[in-house]
Design a protein around this motif. Structure first.
Motif, PDB file in Angstrom:
ATOM      1  N   SER A  90       7.578  -7.535   8.601  1.00  0.00           N
ATOM      2  CA  SER A  90       6.388  -8.215   8.099  1.00  0.00           C
ATOM      3  C   SER A  90       6.703  -8.613   6.658  1.00  0.00           C
ATOM      4  O   SER A  90       7.807  -9.092   6.391  1.00  0.00           O
ATOM      5  CB  SER A  90       5.177  -7.281   8.226  1.00  0.00           C
ATOM      6  OG  SER A  90       3.967  -7.958   7.987  1.00  0.00           O
ATOM      7  N   HIS A  91       5.793  -8.342   5.734  1.00  0.00           N
ATOM      8  CA  HIS A  91       6.024  -8.733   4.336  1.00  0.00           C
ATOM      9  C   HIS A  91       5.549  -7.630   3.406  1.00  0.00           C
ATOM     10  O   HIS A  91       4.729  -6.786   3.801  1.00  0.00           O
ATOM     11  CB  HIS A  91       5.276 -10.038   4.018  1.00  0.00           C
ATOM     12  CG  HIS A  91       3.783  -9.940   4.190  1.00  0.00           C
ATOM     13  ND1 HIS A  91       2.940  -9.646   3.145  1.00  0.00           N
ATOM     14  CD2 HIS A  91       2.983 -10.069   5.282  1.00  0.00           C
ATOM     15  CE1 HIS A  91       1.686  -9.623   3.592  1.00  0.00           C
ATOM     16  NE2 HIS A  91       1.678  -9.871   4.875  1.00  0.00           N
ATOM     17  N   LEU A  92       6.061  -7.632   2.162  1.00  0.00           N
ATOM     18  CA  LEU A  92       5.674  -6.604   1.191  1.00  0.00           C
ATOM     19  C   LEU A  92       4.881  -7.189   0.021  1.00  0.00           C
ATOM     20  O   LEU A  92       4.384  -6.434  -0.816  1.00  0.00           O
ATOM     21  CB  LEU A  92       6.920  -5.878   0.654  1.00  0.00           C
ATOM     22  CG  LEU A  92       7.662  -4.995   1.680  1.00  0.00           C
ATOM     23  CD1 LEU A  92       8.968  -4.453   1.075  1.00  0.00           C
ATOM     24  CD2 LEU A  92       6.785  -3.837   2.149  1.00  0.00           C
ATOM     25  N   PHE A 101      -2.269  -2.298   3.040  1.00  0.00           N
ATOM     26  CA  PHE A 101      -1.803  -2.330   4.428  1.00  0.00           C
ATOM     27  C   PHE A 101      -1.298  -3.693   4.901  1.00  0.00           C
ATOM     28  O   PHE A 101      -0.408  -3.758   5.746  1.00  0.00           O
ATOM     29  CB  PHE A 101      -2.939  -1.867   5.367  1.00  0.00           C
ATOM     30  CG  PHE A 101      -3.300  -0.423   5.160  1.00  0.00           C
ATOM     31  CD1 PHE A 101      -2.764   0.559   5.975  1.00  0.00           C
ATOM     32  CD2 PHE A 101      -4.167  -0.039   4.137  1.00  0.00           C
ATOM     33  CE1 PHE A 101      -3.072   1.889   5.775  1.00  0.00           C
ATOM     34  CE2 PHE A 101      -4.485   1.299   3.934  1.00  0.00           C
ATOM     35  CZ  PHE A 101      -3.934   2.264   4.751  1.00  0.00           C
ATOM     36  N   ASP A 102      -1.890  -4.761   4.393  1.00  0.00           N
ATOM     37  CA  ASP A 102      -1.549  -6.106   4.853  1.00  0.00           C
ATOM     38  C   ASP A 102      -0.107  -6.421   4.472  1.00  0.00           C
ATOM     39  O   ASP A 102       0.177  -6.739   3.316  1.00  0.00           O
ATOM     40  CB  ASP A 102      -2.516  -7.124   4.229  1.00  0.00           C
ATOM     41  CG  ASP A 102      -2.223  -8.553   4.647  1.00  0.00           C
ATOM     42  OD1 ASP A 102      -1.158  -8.805   5.254  1.00  0.00           O
ATOM     43  OD2 ASP A 102      -3.059  -9.419   4.362  1.00  0.00           O
ATOM     44  N   GLY A 103       0.780  -6.317   5.442  1.00  0.00           N
ATOM     45  CA  GLY A 103       2.207  -6.544   5.205  1.00  0.00           C
ATOM     46  C   GLY A 103       2.994  -5.237   5.222  1.00  0.00           C
ATOM     47  O   GLY A 103       3.756  -4.983   6.168  1.00  0.00           O
ATOM     48  N   ASP A 135       7.425 -13.836   0.074  1.00  0.00           N
ATOM     49  CA  ASP A 135       6.308 -14.701  -0.309  1.00  0.00           C
ATOM     50  C   ASP A 135       5.437 -15.122   0.868  1.00  0.00           C
ATOM     51  O   ASP A 135       5.211 -16.299   1.088  1.00  0.00           O
ATOM     52  CB  ASP A 135       6.851 -15.950  -1.031  1.00  0.00           C
ATOM     53  CG  ASP A 135       5.770 -16.669  -1.827  1.00  0.00           C
ATOM     54  OD1 ASP A 135       4.625 -16.171  -1.871  1.00  0.00           O
ATOM     55  OD2 ASP A 135       6.077 -17.727  -2.396  1.00  0.00           O
ATOM     56  N   GLU A 136       4.929 -14.140   1.612  1.00  0.00           N
ATOM     57  CA  GLU A 136       4.064 -14.457   2.756  1.00  0.00           C
ATOM     58  C   GLU A 136       2.693 -14.924   2.310  1.00  0.00           C
ATOM     59  O   GLU A 136       2.098 -15.821   2.885  1.00  0.00           O
ATOM     60  CB  GLU A 136       3.932 -13.231   3.673  1.00  0.00           C
ATOM     61  CG  GLU A 136       3.363 -13.555   5.047  1.00  0.00           C
ATOM     62  CD  GLU A 136       1.843 -13.537   5.121  1.00  0.00           C
ATOM     63  OE1 GLU A 136       1.297 -14.020   6.123  1.00  0.00           O
ATOM     64  OE2 GLU A 136       1.172 -13.052   4.183  1.00  0.00           O
ATOM     65  N   GLU A 137       2.148 -14.270   1.279  1.00  0.00           N
ATOM     66  CA  GLU A 137       0.754 -14.532   0.919  1.00  0.00           C
ATOM     67  C   GLU A 137       0.571 -15.821   0.112  1.00  0.00           C
ATOM     68  O   GLU A 137      -0.527 -16.357   0.034  1.00  0.00           O
ATOM     69  CB  GLU A 137       0.173 -13.349   0.137  1.00  0.00           C
ATOM     70  CG  GLU A 137       0.094 -12.041   0.925  1.00  0.00           C
ATOM     71  CD  GLU A 137      -0.981 -12.059   2.019  1.00  0.00           C
ATOM     72  OE1 GLU A 137      -1.577 -13.117   2.277  1.00  0.00           O
ATOM     73  OE2 GLU A 137      -1.200 -10.996   2.623  1.00  0.00           O
ATOM     74  N   GLY A 138       1.626 -16.273  -0.520  1.00  0.00           N
ATOM     75  CA  GLY A 138       1.503 -17.513  -1.291  1.00  0.00           C
ATOM     76  C   GLY A 138       0.655 -17.371  -2.536  1.00  0.00           C
ATOM     77  O   GLY A 138       0.149 -18.355  -3.076  1.00  0.00           O
ATOM     78  N   LEU A 201       4.124  -6.167  13.488  1.00  0.00           N
ATOM     79  CA  LEU A 201       2.969  -5.267  13.513  1.00  0.00           C
ATOM     80  C   LEU A 201       2.166  -5.516  12.234  1.00  0.00           C
ATOM     81  O   LEU A 201       2.742  -5.658  11.159  1.00  0.00           O
ATOM     82  CB  LEU A 201       3.437  -3.815  13.596  1.00  0.00           C
ATOM     83  CG  LEU A 201       2.356  -2.732  13.589  1.00  0.00           C
ATOM     84  CD1 LEU A 201       2.787  -1.540  14.447  1.00  0.00           C
ATOM     85  CD2 LEU A 201       2.019  -2.254  12.183  1.00  0.00           C
ATOM     86  N   HIS A 202       0.838  -5.565  12.353  1.00  0.00           N
ATOM     87  CA  HIS A 202      -0.006  -5.913  11.209  1.00  0.00           C
ATOM     88  C   HIS A 202      -1.337  -5.183  11.317  1.00  0.00           C
ATOM     89  O   HIS A 202      -1.835  -4.956  12.411  1.00  0.00           O
ATOM     90  CB  HIS A 202      -0.258  -7.433  11.219  1.00  0.00           C
ATOM     91  CG  HIS A 202      -0.589  -7.994   9.869  1.00  0.00           C
ATOM     92  ND1 HIS A 202      -1.857  -7.937   9.336  1.00  0.00           N
ATOM     93  CD2 HIS A 202       0.180  -8.621   8.951  1.00  0.00           C
ATOM     94  CE1 HIS A 202      -1.834  -8.512   8.136  1.00  0.00           C
ATOM     95  NE2 HIS A 202      -0.615  -8.935   7.874  1.00  0.00           N
ATOM     96  N   VAL A 203      -1.905  -4.824  10.174  1.00  0.00           N
ATOM     97  CA  VAL A 203      -3.261  -4.268  10.196  1.00  0.00           C
ATOM     98  C   VAL A 203      -4.205  -5.362  10.681  1.00  0.00           C
ATOM     99  O   VAL A 203      -4.030  -6.539  10.341  1.00  0.00           O
ATOM    100  CB  VAL A 203      -3.662  -3.742   8.785  1.00  0.00           C
ATOM    101  CG1 VAL A 203      -3.838  -4.871   7.773  1.00  0.00           C
ATOM    102  CG2 VAL A 203      -4.937  -2.899   8.866  1.00  0.00           C
TER     103      VAL A 203
HETATM  104 ZN   LIG Z   1      -0.074 -10.106   6.191  1.00  0.00          ZN
END
Ligand SMILES: [Zn+2]
Length: 421
Positions: A90-92, A101-103, A135-138, A201-203
């Motif tokens: 996923s992403h950090l 949790f998101d990422g 840079d997932e969230e931008g 896997l993601h929240v």
């Molecule tokens: Zn995410």
């Protein structure tokens, strides 16, 4: 390679311990002392610390660590050149004052799932990779999923060079400052061609699992969504001297349309929101000449979304006519549905149906992910972990420890089922 052993979601011993210790290590990084939210923006100091953590985890497990041309981090078990790899991660990075949790839940669960599989003595027939997409969230450069978009060719190197942050620093310069050479950024089809399946896997960013009483779910699709601008034009006049009967007040039709949006969304099991409004002349003692409202609507499928938006437009037209108002509706943006690979989704359901006593529902989501970008190029699936409040992109984002461990075990079962066939 030898045959895989039978697994069970309750059989593992290693994952709980390794999940909790990794989670604790990551928790303080980039957390703001005032808001208690996370500020892990791409290519900043906090992001660099998270990336150093990823590298440490990879090396501590004897995995082959690499950073691809777009700055995404990979940890390989087995030979990437073999092809048909099973990839999870996923992403950090985070949004401004985001949750824990998101990422990170997906990245930490990936390492914990590998630990679980090793404790089961699983033997892999395919290469396995764990990934942290950059840079997932931008949050810094204004465009989400930059790492996966670049890799998939949905963002060109030229376009990426034009991205700048709030202080005018370009994406390539930010990468360079953080120690990544931006020279080679761009589409990476060879890398994608070596991947047989990607599972993120993601929240959960909603309450579907909480309402159904389930710990873990499988994603069906990312809902189609769009934005529409509704312009209601009437006649400005004095709020004190104009008789009610003589008015052409666009606020009335707008207000009725907001209620219609709620009704139509309820009917279709969708969502519809008027969250932004502009009024002219915007005076307390003036009947408005213009009310401009922006509708955001999302639904499980195109037909439902068409039904919702069509119903709202029809109602708005009727209300406008009744009040002598001119109405214009403009679609400002639209993103079609992203369907996750049906065969892979069914395979996940089959695997979890045999390895766990949990009921694992299949559900859609209204939020975007790296998995949504990759879904157009390779077989992609997602697992969601219950979020009791449904809140995300906020420090209140939460998943219970037991549910996180259930997610790790489900991911381990899935990776074993996919990579050991
Ligand atoms: Zn995410």
């Amino acid at each position: 390679m030898t045959e895989c052993g039978n697994s069970s979601a309750s059989a593992g011993t290693g994952s709980g311990g390794s999940f909790h210790s990794m989670w604790r290590e990551l928790l303080p990084i980039g957390r703001h002392s005032g808001s208690h939210g996370y500020r892990r923006f791409a290519w900043t100091g906090a992001d660099t610390e998270c990336r150093a953590w990823f590298k440490e985890q990879a090396e501590a497990r004897g995995l082959t660590y690499e950073v691809d041309r777009n700055g995404n981090q990979w940890a390989w078990l087995g030979d990437p050149a073999q092809g048909d790899a099973v990839v999870t991660g996923s992403h950090l990075d985070s949004v401004p004052d985001g949750g824990a949790f998101d990422g990170p839940l997906g990245v930490v669960s990936s390492f914990a799932a590998l630990d679980e599989l090793r404790s089961r003595r699983a033997e892999f027939a395919k290469p396995l990779a764990l990934v942290n997409f950059g840079d997932e969230e931008g949050a810094r450069f204004g465009l989400a999923c930059v790492g996966s978009r670049l890799t998939a060719g949905q963002l060109t190197a030229e376009q990426a060079h034009l991205l700048t942050d709030g202080e005018g620093v370009s994406l390539p310069r930010a990468m360079e400052a953080a120690g990544h050479d931006p020279e080679g950024i761009g589409a990476d089809p060879d890398r994608l061609a070596r991947i047989g399946a990607f599972v993120e896997l993601h929240v959960e960013q909603g309450r579907a699992l909480d309402l159904s009483g389930d710990r873990v779910g499988i994603a069906s699709a990312i809902w189609p969504h769009g934005r529409w601008r509704f312009d209601f034009r009437g006649e400005a006049n004095h709020a004190g001297t104009t008789r009610l009967l003589d008015r052409r007040d666009p606020m009335l039709s707008y207000a009725e349309t907001v209620l219609a949006a709620r009704r139509e969304a309820e009917l279709a099991g969708a969502v519809a929101t008027f969250g932004k409004i502009a009024v002219e002349p915007n005076g307390v003692n003036a009947i408005p000449s213009l009310v401009r409202g922006w509708l955001d609507s999302r639904a499980a499928d195109q037909e439902s979304l068409d039904q919702v938006v069509g119903g709202i437009e029809k109602a708005a037209g009727e209300y406008a006519r009744a009040h002598g108002i001119d109405l214009d509706v403009v679609r400002e943006s639209f993103t079609p549905v992203v369907e996750f690979d049906h065969a892979l989704r069914d395979e996940l359901a089959r695997i979890l149906g045999t390895t766990t006593d949990l009921k694992v529902p299949v559900l859609g989501t209204g939020a975007g992910h790296d998995a949504g970008i990759l879904a157009g190029h390779i077989p992609t699936a997602m697992l969601f972990v219950r979020n009791p409040t449904g809140v995300s992109h906020s420090p209140a984002e939460f998943a219970a420890e037991d549910d996180c461990v259930a997610g790790v075990l489900a991911l381990a079962d899935v990776l074993e089922g996919l990579a050991c066939r």
